[in-house]
Design a protein around this motif. Structure first.
Motif, PDB file in Angstrom:
ATOM      1  N   ASP A   1       6.740  -1.184 -10.622  1.00 35.76           N
ATOM      2  CA  ASP A   1       5.017  -1.096 -10.807  1.00 35.76           C
ATOM      3  C   ASP A   1       4.314  -1.413  -9.579  1.00 35.76           C
ATOM      4  OD1 ASP A   1       5.404  -0.300 -13.573  1.00 35.76           O
ATOM      5  OD2 ASP A   1       5.339  -2.202 -14.309  1.00 35.76           O
ATOM      6  N   ASP A   2       4.968  -1.795  -8.320  1.00 31.92           N
ATOM      7  CA  ASP A   2       4.242  -2.550  -7.457  1.00 31.92           C
ATOM      8  C   ASP A   2       4.158  -1.610  -6.346  1.00 31.92           C
ATOM      9  OD1 ASP A   2       3.837  -5.140  -8.462  1.00 31.92           O
ATOM     10  OD2 ASP A   2       6.143  -5.691  -7.912  1.00 31.92           O
ATOM     11  N   VAL A   3       4.841  -0.406  -6.259  1.00 31.48           N
ATOM     12  CA  VAL A   3       5.162   0.449  -5.347  1.00 31.48           C
ATOM     13  C   VAL A   3       4.235   1.794  -5.662  1.00 31.48           C
ATOM     14  CG1 VAL A   3       6.209   1.440  -3.590  1.00 31.48           C
ATOM     15  CG2 VAL A   3       6.970  -0.949  -4.415  1.00 31.48           C
ATOM     16  N   SER A   4       3.824   2.358  -4.839  1.00 29.55           N
ATOM     17  CA  SER A   4       3.162   3.785  -4.869  1.00 29.55           C
ATOM     18  C   SER A   4       3.181   4.813  -3.833  1.00 29.55           C
ATOM     19  CB  SER A   4       1.658   3.856  -5.751  1.00 29.55           C
ATOM     20  OG  SER A   4       0.935   3.303  -4.592  1.00 29.55           O
ATOM     21  N   LYS A   5       3.599   6.007  -3.756  1.00 27.09           N
ATOM     22  CA  LYS A   5       3.951   6.678  -2.486  1.00 27.09           C
ATOM     23  C   LYS A   5       2.515   7.257  -2.394  1.00 27.09           C
ATOM     24  CE  LYS A   5       6.744  10.382  -1.058  1.00 27.09           C
ATOM     25  NZ  LYS A   5       7.879  11.410  -1.372  1.00 27.09           N
TER      26      LYS A   5
ATOM     27  N   ASP B   1       2.122   2.105  -0.656  1.00 32.29           N
ATOM     28  CA  ASP B   1       1.061   0.998  -0.915  1.00 32.29           C
ATOM     29  C   ASP B   1       1.863   0.063  -1.866  1.00 32.29           C
ATOM     30  OD1 ASP B   1      -0.777   2.327   0.348  1.00 32.29           O
ATOM     31  OD2 ASP B   1      -1.972   3.140  -1.116  1.00 32.29           O
ATOM     32  N   VAL B   2       1.975  -1.385  -1.596  1.00 30.42           N
ATOM     33  CA  VAL B   2       2.507  -2.158  -2.241  1.00 30.42           C
ATOM     34  C   VAL B   2       1.778  -3.551  -2.555  1.00 30.42           C
ATOM     35  CG1 VAL B   2       4.749  -3.713  -1.998  1.00 30.42           C
ATOM     36  CG2 VAL B   2       4.659  -1.504  -0.666  1.00 30.42           C
ATOM     37  N   SER B   3       1.912  -3.819  -3.651  1.00 30.73           N
ATOM     38  CA  SER B   3       1.246  -5.038  -4.067  1.00 30.73           C
ATOM     39  C   SER B   3       2.191  -6.008  -4.921  1.00 30.73           C
ATOM     40  CB  SER B   3       0.225  -4.563  -5.308  1.00 30.73           C
ATOM     41  OG  SER B   3      -0.428  -6.019  -5.516  1.00 30.73           O
ATOM     42  N   VAL B   4       2.708  -7.048  -4.041  1.00 27.25           N
ATOM     43  CA  VAL B   4       3.717  -7.851  -4.615  1.00 27.25           C
ATOM     44  C   VAL B   4       3.279  -9.210  -5.162  1.00 27.25           C
ATOM     45  CG1 VAL B   4       5.833  -9.134  -3.667  1.00 27.25           C
ATOM     46  CG2 VAL B   4       4.872  -7.320  -2.455  1.00 27.25           C
TER      47      VAL B   4
ATOM     48  N   THR C   1      -1.294 -12.246  -5.304  1.00 26.47           N
ATOM     49  CA  THR C   1      -0.782 -10.849  -4.784  1.00 26.47           C
ATOM     50  C   THR C   1      -0.956 -10.837  -3.444  1.00 26.47           C
ATOM     51  OG1 THR C   1      -2.489  -9.537  -5.231  1.00 26.47           O
ATOM     52  CG2 THR C   1      -0.843  -9.901  -6.956  1.00 26.47           C
ATOM     53  N   LEU C   2      -0.015 -10.072  -2.751  1.00 24.12           N
ATOM     54  CA  LEU C   2      -0.014  -9.844  -1.357  1.00 24.12           C
ATOM     55  C   LEU C   2      -0.142  -8.191  -1.170  1.00 24.12           C
ATOM     56  CD1 LEU C   2       0.294 -10.774   1.904  1.00 24.12           C
ATOM     57  CD2 LEU C   2       2.541  -9.950   1.627  1.00 24.12           C
ATOM     58  N   PRO C   3      -1.143  -7.585  -0.709  1.00 22.40           N
ATOM     59  CA  PRO C   3      -1.282  -6.375  -0.579  1.00 22.40           C
ATOM     60  C   PRO C   3      -0.447  -5.777   0.500  1.00 22.40           C
ATOM     61  CG  PRO C   3      -3.420  -7.010  -0.073  1.00 22.40           C
ATOM     62  CD  PRO C   3      -2.466  -8.603  -0.517  1.00 22.40           C
ATOM     63  N   MET C   4       0.185  -4.998   0.670  1.00 22.78           N
ATOM     64  CA  MET C   4       0.773  -4.294   2.057  1.00 22.78           C
ATOM     65  C   MET C   4       0.767  -2.790   2.024  1.00 22.78           C
ATOM     66  SD  MET C   4       4.084  -6.516   3.141  1.00 22.78           S
ATOM     67  CE  MET C   4       4.978  -6.119   1.435  1.00 22.78           C
ATOM     68  N   ARG C   5       0.646  -2.199   3.167  1.00 20.26           N
ATOM     69  CA  ARG C   5       1.055  -0.774   3.227  1.00 20.26           C
ATOM     70  C   ARG C   5       1.976  -0.736   4.383  1.00 20.26           C
ATOM     71  NH1 ARG C   5      -5.005   1.886   4.180  1.00 20.26           N
ATOM     72  NH2 ARG C   5      -5.993   1.192   2.211  1.00 20.26           N
ATOM     73  N   LEU C   6       2.997   0.128   4.064  1.00 21.10           N
ATOM     74  CA  LEU C   6       4.428   0.379   4.762  1.00 21.10           C
ATOM     75  C   LEU C   6       4.350   1.878   5.117  1.00 21.10           C
ATOM     76  CD1 LEU C   6       7.039  -1.804   3.026  1.00 21.10           C
ATOM     77  CD2 LEU C   6       5.847  -2.369   5.255  1.00 21.10           C
TER      78      LEU C   6
END
Length: 284
Positions: A165-169, A184-187, A205-210
């Motif tokens: 649920d934390d990751v979306s392409k 897009d990642v929300s940890v 939460t920590l929002p990240m983009r990879l």
């Protein structure tokens, strides 16, 4: 030889040294949108995205070395501070060299065996141009795990904490001419080390983009957060802002490049580890 987890944490070291220790902040703008990826809400699709993100730090570390750039931007009370850094990193031992330019000054820094050395123009301590901060000792004095001090985002721990649920392409883009896929990642910060103090400062939460290349390696990582002033800070007395919006963008390229870092001559180094540790405890 160090474990893969230890190697992967070297990636996070770059973020720590560029955006926390240096106080640097940069990044020109939000990344421009790329080509939208095909929507895939299936369980299998979400699992594949999660697996790609979880594996990204190890796959990047397998390259052993890379060139890196770091752009950060901090904004508070109408003022913005930008900085740009570039250098090389050795994922095997976490050593790195980097120069960071902010507000017209260029700071030279090296990390050797978990010790940070910084040389700031016009600044000397006891007549010595290099400042030394033992990151392991700072961690111990602040009650943290010295084995994890090199990674503020706790990259390896975050990877394990990520759920489907934390990751979306989010799409596909070219980063410096290389095809990548953005995630897009929300940890959730709950299971992570040192979470209590971080949650107070950053939130739950920590929002990240990879952005990952075809080999699953990180080509770009972006972290956007709002950092709250510690409870001990008194803006009315110190003029410190209530909160600071920080954006950090790190990019890797030229995997396998030469990366050697040497400590400065001992006679040119002043140890400021205790002072840094005391400052950290006051802000806790």
């Amino acid at each position: 030889m160090r474990s893969r987890g230890a190697k992967a944490s070297a990636i996070g070291t770059a973020v720590l040294l560029g955006s926390v220790v240096l106080g640097g902040c940069g990044g020109d703008s939000e990344p421009e949108a790329g080509k939208p990826a095909a929507a895939d809400g299936s369980t299998g699709g979400r699992q594949q995205s999660t697996q790609a993100v979880r594996a990204a730090y190890d796959k990047t570390a397998e390259a052993e070395t890379a060139k890196m750039t770091l752009k950060t931007k901090a904004a508070a009370e109408g003022k913005t501070v930008d900085s740009d850094g570039k250098g090389v990193i050795d994922f095997e031992d976490g050593d790195s060299t980097m120069t960071v330019t902010a507000e017209g000054r260029t700071v030279e820094q090296r990390v050797v065996d978990q010790v940070l050395y910084q040389k700031v123009p016009g600044q000397k301590k006891d007549g010595k141009p290099w400042m030394k901060i033992d990151l392991g000792k700072v961690a111990e004095q602040q009650g943290a795990d010295p084995g994890q001090i090199g990674d503020p985002a706790q990259s390896a721990a975050y990877a394990k904490a990520i759920s489907d649920d934390d990751v979306s392409k989010a799409g596909s883009e070219k980063i410096n001419g290389v095809d990548t896929v953005r995630y897009d990642v929300s940890v959730d910060d709950t299971p992570l080390p040192a979470r209590e103090r971080r949650r107070l400062l950053v939130g739950p939460t920590l929002p990240m983009r990879l952005w990952l290349d075809d080999d699953g390696r990180i080509r770009r990582q972006q972290i956007d957060m709002t950092v709250k002033a510690p409870a001990s800070a008194k803006p009315e007395a110190s003029g410190s802002p209530q909160q600071v919006k920080v954006s950090t963008v790190m990019e890797f390229s030229d995997f396998g490049t030469d990366a050697e870092a040497e400590a400065p001559p001992a006679g040119e180094v002043a140890d400021v580890t205790d002072r840094v540790a005391r400052q950290g405890r006051k802000q806790s």
